[in-house]
Enzyme design. Structure first.
Site, PDB file in Angstrom:
ATOM      1  N   LYS A   8       0.858  -1.199   0.000  1.00 30.88           N
ATOM      2  CA  LYS A   8       0.000   0.000   0.000  1.00 30.88           C
ATOM      3  C   LYS A   8       0.887   1.240   0.000  1.00 30.88           C
ATOM      4  CE  LYS A   8       0.842   1.204   4.545  1.00 30.88           C
ATOM      5  NZ  LYS A   8       1.614   2.372   4.988  1.00 30.88           N
ATOM      6  N   PRO A  94       9.776  -4.443   0.364  1.00 28.15           N
ATOM      7  CA  PRO A  94      10.803  -4.234   1.388  1.00 28.15           C
ATOM      8  C   PRO A  94      10.184  -3.868   2.733  1.00 28.15           C
ATOM      9  CG  PRO A  94      10.771  -2.389  -0.167  1.00 28.15           C
ATOM     10  CD  PRO A  94       9.778  -3.397  -0.672  1.00 28.15           C
ATOM     11  N   GLY A  96      10.352  -1.828   6.525  1.00 29.11           N
ATOM     12  CA  GLY A  96      10.859  -0.514   6.946  1.00 29.11           C
ATOM     13  C   GLY A  96      10.733   0.518   5.851  1.00 29.11           C
ATOM     14  N   ALA A  97       9.751   0.303   4.946  1.00 27.80           N
ATOM     15  CA  ALA A  97       9.583   1.204   3.801  1.00 27.80           C
ATOM     16  C   ALA A  97       8.250   1.947   3.835  1.00 27.80           C
ATOM     17  CB  ALA A  97       9.708   0.408   2.496  1.00 27.80           C
ATOM     18  N   GLY A 102       4.293  -6.518   5.708  1.00 29.70           N
ATOM     19  CA  GLY A 102       3.926  -7.534   6.703  1.00 29.70           C
ATOM     20  C   GLY A 102       2.432  -7.527   6.982  1.00 29.70           C
ATOM     21  N   SER A 103       1.825  -6.346   6.991  1.00 31.31           N
ATOM     22  CA  SER A 103       0.387  -6.230   7.277  1.00 31.31           C
ATOM     23  C   SER A 103      -0.435  -6.860   6.168  1.00 31.31           C
ATOM     24  CB  SER A 103      -0.016  -4.754   7.411  1.00 31.31           C
ATOM     25  OG  SER A 103       0.762  -4.123   8.392  1.00 31.31           O
ATOM     26  N   ASP A 136      -2.359  -1.542  10.357  1.00 33.52           N
ATOM     27  CA  ASP A 136      -2.619  -1.481   8.918  1.00 33.52           C
ATOM     28  C   ASP A 136      -3.317  -2.735   8.388  1.00 33.52           C
ATOM     29  OD1 ASP A 136      -1.451   0.968   8.623  1.00 33.52           O
ATOM     30  OD2 ASP A 136       0.463   0.203   7.880  1.00 33.52           O
TER      31      ASP A 136
HETATM   32  O1  C5P Z   1       0.027  -1.379  14.937  1.00 33.08           O
HETATM   33  P1  C5P Z   1       1.469  -1.588  14.564  1.00 33.08           P
HETATM   34  O2  C5P Z   1       2.078  -2.768  15.279  1.00 33.08           O
HETATM   35  O3  C5P Z   1       1.699  -1.635  13.090  1.00 33.08           O
HETATM   36  O4  C5P Z   1       2.243  -0.290  15.070  1.00 33.08           O
HETATM   37  C1  C5P Z   1       3.645  -0.246  15.180  1.00 33.08           C
HETATM   38  C2  C5P Z   1       4.003   0.934  16.055  1.00 33.08           C
HETATM   39  O5  C5P Z   1       3.683   2.150  15.368  1.00 33.08           O
HETATM   40  C3  C5P Z   1       3.237   1.013  17.357  1.00 33.08           C
HETATM   41  O6  C5P Z   1       3.876   0.279  18.368  1.00 33.08           O
HETATM   42  C4  C5P Z   1       3.253   2.498  17.653  1.00 33.08           C
HETATM   43  O7  C5P Z   1       4.510   2.861  18.180  1.00 33.08           O
HETATM   44  C5  C5P Z   1       3.174   3.116  16.274  1.00 33.08           C
HETATM   45  N1  C5P Z   1       1.806   3.485  15.860  1.00 33.08           N
HETATM   46  C6  C5P Z   1       1.177   4.566  16.469  1.00 33.08           C
HETATM   47  N2  C5P Z   1      -0.070   4.931  16.079  1.00 33.08           N
HETATM   48  C7  C5P Z   1      -0.723   4.263  15.101  1.00 33.08           C
HETATM   49  C8  C5P Z   1      -0.096   3.169  14.456  1.00 33.08           C
HETATM   50  C9  C5P Z   1       1.163   2.804  14.872  1.00 33.08           C
HETATM   51  O8  C5P Z   1       1.752   5.194  17.357  1.00 33.08           O
HETATM   52  N3  C5P Z   1      -1.941   4.646  14.732  1.00 33.08           N
END
Ligand code: C5P
Length: 293
Positions: A8, A94, A96-97, A102-103, A136
């Site tokens: 995405k 990739p 970290g992009a 992964g989602s 996500d």
């Molecule tokens: O939900 P996910 O595991 O993808 O989120 C990874 C990290 O991104 C969370 O631990 C949080 O630090 C941050 N995050 C956030 N607010 C969001 C989505 C993600 O702070 N709406």
């Protein structure tokens, strides 16, 4: 069963102040793009019954922390017995992009195993499991184009944008999402007003050069503060292509939009000798042909 999991991009990403649970409220317009991971699932007769993941990338952990395994575990936890399935994941997206690789894999795993193992979960039940796996993940049950709110799990489907091609730039920079949000907090960014609705239906009708100047990503400021080379790369691409360039999600991928494929491919060719990054010309909201289609 063979399944494609698209990446995405966040066309628009507004972020509010940190909530008490540590997450941030979002208002984002997400679309899938034509860059796919591929997953195959096969029922296994081996004992004991278990879900086994293998991957073509040795550096990628295939244990319980992999979002594909989390999705399988979430389904098994709601059923009466473990799922005896072998899964092979071929990664093209990739990490970290900011592309939700992964989602997307996790969401497609939920949908594929539900069908393959005849588990009978409703879409609403899958959505609940998806939201627990990651912010996500629910979007990928409702792709290809949606406005997402809450921490990302409240989905409103919207039409695909009129601009149907993206030039995607993949720098060799890994942006860890939690670190980008921490920097966002440290810079005291995040306004409630940023979460106001956008006229999404009207925006979907705009041509690329009308839409691009309206698009905002509130995570650019913290990502560029942590990775100044990413800011420099964005400026360089904007100057070379003479059009706005945005970051997707928490970075590090960058994109710009085109109404159709020819100018997008031309831009890819003109940019390639100028910068040190992978560059792809990809359709927006493609219709993948796989066993879930
Ligand atoms: O939900 P996910 O595991 O993808 O989120 C990874 C990290 O991104 C969370 O631990 C949080 O630090 C941050 N995050 C956030 N607010 C969001 C989505 C993600 O702070 N709406």
């Amino acid at each position: 069963m063979h399944v494609l999991a698209p990446a995405k991009i966040n066309l628009h990403l507004r972020v509010g102040p940190r909530r008490d649970d540590g997450f941030h409220p979002l208002m984002t317009w997400m679309c899938t793009i034509g860059l796919f991971d591929s997953l195959t699932f096969e029922i296994s007769g081996a004992a004991p019954r278990e879900f086994k993941l293998r991957c073509d990338r040795p550096e990628l952990p295939c244990g319980a922390d992999n979002l594909v395994c989390k999705a399988a575990a979430a389904l098994a936890a709601r059923g009466s017995e473990p799922l005896g399935v072998d899964c092979f994941l071929k990664k093209s997206i990739p990490s970290g992009a900011g592309l939700g690789g992964g989602s997307g894999d996790a969401a497609r795993t939920l949908a594929a195993l539900n069908q393959l193992c005849q588990l009978g979960f409703s879409l609403a039940e899958l959505e609940k499991l998806a939201a627990r796996i990651g912010s996500d993940v629910p979007f990928f049950l409702h792709e290809p184009s949606a406005i997402c709110r809450g921490r990302g799990e409240e989905i409103e489907k919207v039409p695909a944008p009129r601009a149907r091609w993206a030039l995607l730039i993949l720098p060799a920079i890994h942006c860890p999402t939690p670190r980008i949000y921490q920097q966002f907090d440290a810079m005291q960014l995040g306004q409630e007003a940023a979460l106001r609705d956008i006229p999404s239906r009207a925006w979907t009708q705009l041509a690329a050069m009308e839409l691009l100047p309206l698009l905002i990503n509130d995570l650019e400021a913290p990502a560029f503060a942590l990775f100044p080379e990413l800011a420099a790369l964005r400026d360089r691409i904007e100057r070379t292509l003479n059009r706005p360039v945005r970051m997707s999600g928490s970075g590090s991928s960058l994109f710009t939009l085109f109404d159709n494929d020819e100018p997008c491919e031309q831009a890819r060719q003109s940019l390639a000798p100028e910068i040190d990054a992978r560059i792809l010309s990809v359709p927006i909201c493609p219709s993948p042909d796989d066993d879930l289609a």
